[in-house]
Motif scaffolding. Structure first.
Motif, PDB file in Angstrom:
ATOM      1  N   VAL A 617      -1.215   8.474  -0.808  1.00  0.00           N
ATOM      2  CA  VAL A 617      -2.093   7.299  -0.838  1.00  0.00           C
ATOM      3  C   VAL A 617      -1.459   6.180  -1.656  1.00  0.00           C
ATOM      4  O   VAL A 617      -1.543   4.994  -1.291  1.00  0.00           O
ATOM      5  CB  VAL A 617      -3.484   7.686  -1.390  1.00  0.00           C
ATOM      6  CG1 VAL A 617      -4.319   6.449  -1.670  1.00  0.00           C
ATOM      7  CG2 VAL A 617      -4.208   8.595  -0.402  1.00  0.00           C
ATOM      8  N   ILE A 618      -0.805   6.526  -2.760  1.00  0.00           N
ATOM      9  CA  ILE A 618      -0.103   5.513  -3.553  1.00  0.00           C
ATOM     10  C   ILE A 618       1.006   4.867  -2.732  1.00  0.00           C
ATOM     11  O   ILE A 618       1.211   3.653  -2.777  1.00  0.00           O
ATOM     12  CB  ILE A 618       0.445   6.138  -4.857  1.00  0.00           C
ATOM     13  CG1 ILE A 618      -0.698   6.384  -5.845  1.00  0.00           C
ATOM     14  CG2 ILE A 618       1.512   5.242  -5.501  1.00  0.00           C
ATOM     15  CD1 ILE A 618      -0.298   7.100  -7.111  1.00  0.00           C
ATOM     16  N   VAL A 619       1.728   5.677  -1.961  1.00  0.00           N
ATOM     17  CA  VAL A 619       2.789   5.135  -1.096  1.00  0.00           C
ATOM     18  C   VAL A 619       2.207   4.179  -0.059  1.00  0.00           C
ATOM     19  O   VAL A 619       2.731   3.084   0.159  1.00  0.00           O
ATOM     20  CB  VAL A 619       3.567   6.285  -0.413  1.00  0.00           C
ATOM     21  CG1 VAL A 619       4.463   5.741   0.694  1.00  0.00           C
ATOM     22  CG2 VAL A 619       4.391   7.048  -1.445  1.00  0.00           C
ATOM     23  N   VAL A 620       1.112   4.583   0.581  1.00  0.00           N
ATOM     24  CA  VAL A 620       0.486   3.713   1.587  1.00  0.00           C
ATOM     25  C   VAL A 620       0.019   2.407   0.949  1.00  0.00           C
ATOM     26  O   VAL A 620       0.271   1.310   1.478  1.00  0.00           O
ATOM     27  CB  VAL A 620      -0.687   4.433   2.277  1.00  0.00           C
ATOM     28  CG1 VAL A 620      -1.485   3.463   3.149  1.00  0.00           C
ATOM     29  CG2 VAL A 620      -0.181   5.597   3.115  1.00  0.00           C
ATOM     30  N   LEU A 621      -0.659   2.499  -0.192  1.00  0.00           N
ATOM     31  CA  LEU A 621      -1.117   1.291  -0.885  1.00  0.00           C
ATOM     32  C   LEU A 621       0.065   0.376  -1.202  1.00  0.00           C
ATOM     33  O   LEU A 621       0.008  -0.841  -0.979  1.00  0.00           O
ATOM     34  CB  LEU A 621      -1.841   1.670  -2.179  1.00  0.00           C
ATOM     35  CG  LEU A 621      -3.275   2.179  -2.044  1.00  0.00           C
ATOM     36  CD1 LEU A 621      -3.756   2.782  -3.362  1.00  0.00           C
ATOM     37  CD2 LEU A 621      -4.212   1.055  -1.619  1.00  0.00           C
ATOM     38  N   ALA A 622       1.136   0.967  -1.722  1.00  0.00           N
ATOM     39  CA  ALA A 622       2.297   0.174  -2.109  1.00  0.00           C
ATOM     40  C   ALA A 622       2.907  -0.531  -0.906  1.00  0.00           C
ATOM     41  O   ALA A 622       3.284  -1.710  -0.984  1.00  0.00           O
ATOM     42  CB  ALA A 622       3.329   1.063  -2.792  1.00  0.00           C
ATOM     43  N   GLN A 623       2.980   0.155   0.230  1.00  0.00           N
ATOM     44  CA  GLN A 623       3.705  -0.399   1.364  1.00  0.00           C
ATOM     45  C   GLN A 623       2.842  -1.265   2.289  1.00  0.00           C
ATOM     46  O   GLN A 623       3.354  -1.835   3.252  1.00  0.00           O
ATOM     47  CB  GLN A 623       4.428   0.710   2.131  1.00  0.00           C
ATOM     48  CG  GLN A 623       5.571   1.273   1.287  1.00  0.00           C
ATOM     49  CD  GLN A 623       6.513   2.221   2.008  1.00  0.00           C
ATOM     50  OE1 GLN A 623       6.976   3.189   1.433  1.00  0.00           O
ATOM     51  NE2 GLN A 623       6.821   1.960   3.263  1.00  0.00           N
TER      52      GLN A 623
END
Length: 841
Positions: A617-623
């Protein structure tokens, strides 16, 4: 069916129905849409209509059911929602002037993929998909008919086609080639899609750009052909087809998005509890749709990601301006869909007023961004085109109190059209003119009760009773004779009447014509309106990111070219919001450039899955350009996310949990690169212990040696923790637990190293298993561990216990409890006594 005996009207119905055999045909007859034959029988059952029949006395009466034309939309919605098509046949001429059978034609075919004016408007996009094939290559095009968005891509296999259809959440697929039996089974039965066929492509359409390869052009042309064939009108709001590639965005299949609860909560199917819900601080329908699209397709272009981040930071730095911006966005309507209503010829005065209000808000939105004055906002400022000439036209033409109906007048403002103003003057003043004529003639004639009346047959007339006939002036002429009175007219009264009737008849018609001219003028601006809508949506989503970042204490992630992950005190954004920040325990995740895999051990229910999802989820938010829940976050840009989290049989296709697990693992292993993220949770548990352990170890080794993707691998096979000795890029971590007085507490905190034991029996205890069962499980576990065997331990019978209602075994605590004099104890004494009893138990 004896076709030769039916009426010309029914023959017309049958001729039209023959051209639309796959649709319910709504056949306009006066104030009703009628359905006949099988359509009537089936629709009556679905829509709970009264089933009657035509020619009741005939040998084979024709089944018939109908719905009122003014309430038809709700019935159309229901049929389409259930996956049916509806063909609407309208009367194309006035029945009063028609010679013979009234001419009727199908004016629109509404299908699940082409719904544009449902009574239940939804901010979500409704994508109609088309697929085509040549050799072993596939192409896919999709369109949102309501907004005009139009895309096309090439795909390598049918599995990718299905994945993209699932990601688009399509309900209808247009087939440009003959499906194989297995392909049709997947699309129709397993995915529950409505399949439509379109083999002819529009080739010279201006929406088909030159850069498309042949198969892409064919599938886009077939999609356009189908849309024009069903909508039966010029759709000037459709945009030029845009080509994209799956690899232009972070690759995630539908199962991955579902397991991460990106757009909906996988358990409930609702928005609440999803990342979409967490991020939704948008104020417009256009922003809401764009937010979904961004979450669905995170970026892999670091420069574009950082451009979004820069704007979020600007909004965070300008709290008061952002608050004003939020208020300005509240007055913005869905002009993207308003533009499509213009294209469909379904615009109402209310639509145009909403468009004018939105255009009126644009200068304020632009002014706020200019006031902030940051270079990161430059492209947004330029995109905020308020189209002043269109705003001025609508504002000066459409009455703020205009009704929804466009054929009955009161739409156009006074002062916009001179002829219309003259008609209104006649209508407004005509009543007083008639009153003046009445007063004048009453005085001149001496007939004190002389009055002017009106009816449809005779128009305006003087009513004179028989007793006053001798006083009738010479310029009066007789219009009608009644038993006790006569009706007379005058040239002056006839002139006023003519002016009023003309004004009444022509003003509504003139208003309609003026409205249609304005609507045609609005059509010229559809392209600019769509561009404006996209800019407003972008502003809306980015301000929402800033609001969420501020409220949820998110930070800006940094990207690195090094293949390392450094997240300090990361949180799962959605879980934290649901639980509350006070209850959530953060975890750090560190994978440096020499460590690509974490093997996670620890008990069930302890937080392993949340830890893994947290990273994704952190990766999705970041990207997508949003901020992330952590104290600090450094990440590489990932090209794909693969997950295998949770267990579920695929009952529709008849695949077991283990088969689904292996298929999803296979997809990751075959498609992942060293820039991908893989999350595997308890892989191999769906088969025998040694079988599953062998598979799990082999998969770990393959990812480690061949792929090199950043991987979190949670397992209950403790034996696998020894792999860290031979796999240098793998490290062991575990979920911490606290054991005290035989009680186990899960701390939900990830710590270095492997777990030293399993806690399955403790989880069973939490679940409330019987105490003697748990004690027996502990004995069996000790035996298995001491003997190093997997075969069952020799069985032992549990004594059968029959509860006796009368002779319960005594316990010292019960004696103490009976001796307590609760009515003479203070609250503190009672609490102390209770605490002592609890200790004794």
């Amino acid at each position: 069916m004896a076709v030769e005996k039916i009426s010309p009207g029914m023959q017309q119905y049958l001729d039209i129905k023959a051209n639309h055999p796959d649709a319910f045909l709504l056949f306009r007859m006066g104030d009703f849409y009628e359905l006949f034959y099988d359509d009537a029988v089936e629709a009556a059952q679905i829509l709970e209509l009264t089933l009657t029949s035509r020619n009741k006395n005939a040998e084979n009466p024709i089944p018939m059911a109908g719905v009122p034309y003014h309430a038809a939309q709700q019935y159309i919605d229901t049929l389409v929602e259930l996956g049916h098509k509806v063909a609407i046949a309208e009367q194309m001429e006035d029945p009063k002037t028609a010679i013979g059978v009234v001419k009727r034609e199908v004016v629109q075919i509404v299908t699940p993929g082409t719904v544009v004016d449902s009574l239940k408007p939804d901010a979500e996009s409704n994508f109609l998909v088309a697929i085509d094939k040549q050799g072993v290559s596939y192409a896919l095009a999709y369109m949102d008919v309501a907004t005009g968005q139009f895309y096309v891509t090439s795909l390598t296999d049918f599995a990718s086609v299905c994945s993209e259809i699932r990601n688009l959440r399509a309900r209808e697929v247009v087939l440009g080639y003959a499906l194989s039996e297995s392909e049709e089974d997947v699309l129709s039965r397993q995915m529950n899609l409505l399949l439509s066929v379109e083999l002819e492509a529009l080739e010279d359409d201006q929406l088909l750009v030159q850069s498309l390869i042949a198969l892409e052009k064919a599938v886009a042309g077939k999609l356009l052909s189908y849309v024009h064939r069903t909508q039966l009108r010029d759709l000037i709001h459709l945009q030029k087809v845009a080509r994209y590639e799956i690899k232009d965005f972070v690759q995630m299949d539908f199962a991955t998005k579902s397991s991460l609860d990106l757009l909906e909560n996988a358990r409930t199917g609702k928005k609440h509890g999803s990342l979409y819900w967490f991020l939704d601080e948008t104020k417009t329908a256009m922003g809401l749709r764009l937010l979904r699209a961004w979450i669905d397709r995170p970026l892999i272009d670091q420069e574009k990601i950082q451009q979004r981040q820069d704007i979020v930071q600007v909004f965070l730095d300008h709290f008061f301006e952002r608050s004003d911006l939020t208020e300005s966005l509240k007055g913005v309507y869905d002009i993207e869909r308003l533009a499509s209503r213009v294209s469909f010829g379904k615009t109402t005065p209310k639509d145009l007023l909403q468009l004018a209000q939105t255009l009126g808000n644009v200068p304020a939105i632009r002014g706020i961004l200019e006031q902030i004055g940051h270079e990161a906002l430059g492209s947004l400022v330029l995109g905020l085109d308020n189209i002043p000439e269109l705003h001025a036209l609508i504002s000066s033409a459409i009455d703020p109190d205009a009704p929804m109906v466009i054929t009955e007048g009161n739409i156009i403002r006074t002062g916009f059209d001179e002829t219309l103003d003259q008609y209104r003057l006649v209508l407004r003043e005509g009543t007083s003119w008639i009153a003046e004529i009445e007063a004048k003639e009453r005085e001149n004639s001496g007939i004190h009760n002389l009055k002017i009346d009106y009816n449809k047959k005779d128009g305006y007339y003087f009513h004179v009773t028989n007793s006053n006939l001798g006083s009738v002036p010479d310029h009066f002429f007789r219009k009608a004779t009644l038993k006790n009175s006569e009706r007379y007219g005058t040239e002056e009264l006839a002139k006023v009447e003519g002016q009023m009737l003309e004004a009444r008849e022509k003003s509504a018609s003139l208003e309609y014509d003026i409205f249609m001219r304005i609507r045609q003028e609005v059509e010229k601006y559809i392209g600019r309106l769509q561009a404006l809508a996209q800019t407003i949506a972008t502003v809306d989503v980015l301000q929402a990111f800033a609001v969420v970042a501020e409220r949820q204490h998110l930070i800006r992630p940094r990207f690195t070219a090094e293949r390392k992950i450094a997240i300090r005190d990361g949180r799962h954004a959605v879980v934290e919001k649901v639980m509350g920040a006070q209850s959530y325990i953060p975890n750090s995740i560190f994978l440096d450039k020499t460590t690509h895999m974490q093997l996670i051990t620890g008990p069930n229910m302890s937080g392993k899955s949340t830890y893994m999802r947290q990273l994704a989820v952190i990766v999705v938010l970041a990207q997508i350009g949003a901020y992330v829940p952590a104290q600090e976050a450094v990440l590489p840009v990932f090209d794909a996310i693969f997950t295998r989290i949770g267990a579920a049989d695929d009952l529709v296709s008849g695949q077991s949990t283990f088969m689904v697990e292996m298929m999803e693992a296979n997809k990751a292993i075959r498609l992942a690169t060293d820039k991908s993220l893989i999350l595997f949770d308890e892989l191999g548990r769906g088969t025998a212990t040694y079988d599953g352990m062998a598979l799990a170890q082999s998969i770990i080794e393959y990812i480690h040696d061949r792929i090199g993707a950043k991987t979190l691998f949670a397992t209950h096979y403790h034996e696998l923790t020894a792999l860290s000795d031979s796999l240098p890029q793998l490290e062991n971590v575990h979920v911490s637990t606290l054991e005290q007085d035989g009680q186990v507490t899960f701390l939900h905190k990830i710590a270095p190293g492997p777990a030293d034991k399993s806690y399955g029996i403790h989880v069973a205890k939490i679940a409330g298993m019987p105490e003697d069962l748990l004690m027996r499980a502990g004995t069996i576990l000790e035996t298995l561990e001491s003997q190093g065997q997997e075969a069952p331990v020799q069985t032992q019978s549990f004594p059968v216990q029959q509860l006796d209602l009368f002779d319960n075994p005594e316990h010292p605590v019960l004696d103490r409890l009976r001796q307590l004099d609760v009515f003479n104890m203070t609250p503190l004494e009672a609490m102390n006594a209770l605490a002592e009893l609890k200790k004794e138990i």
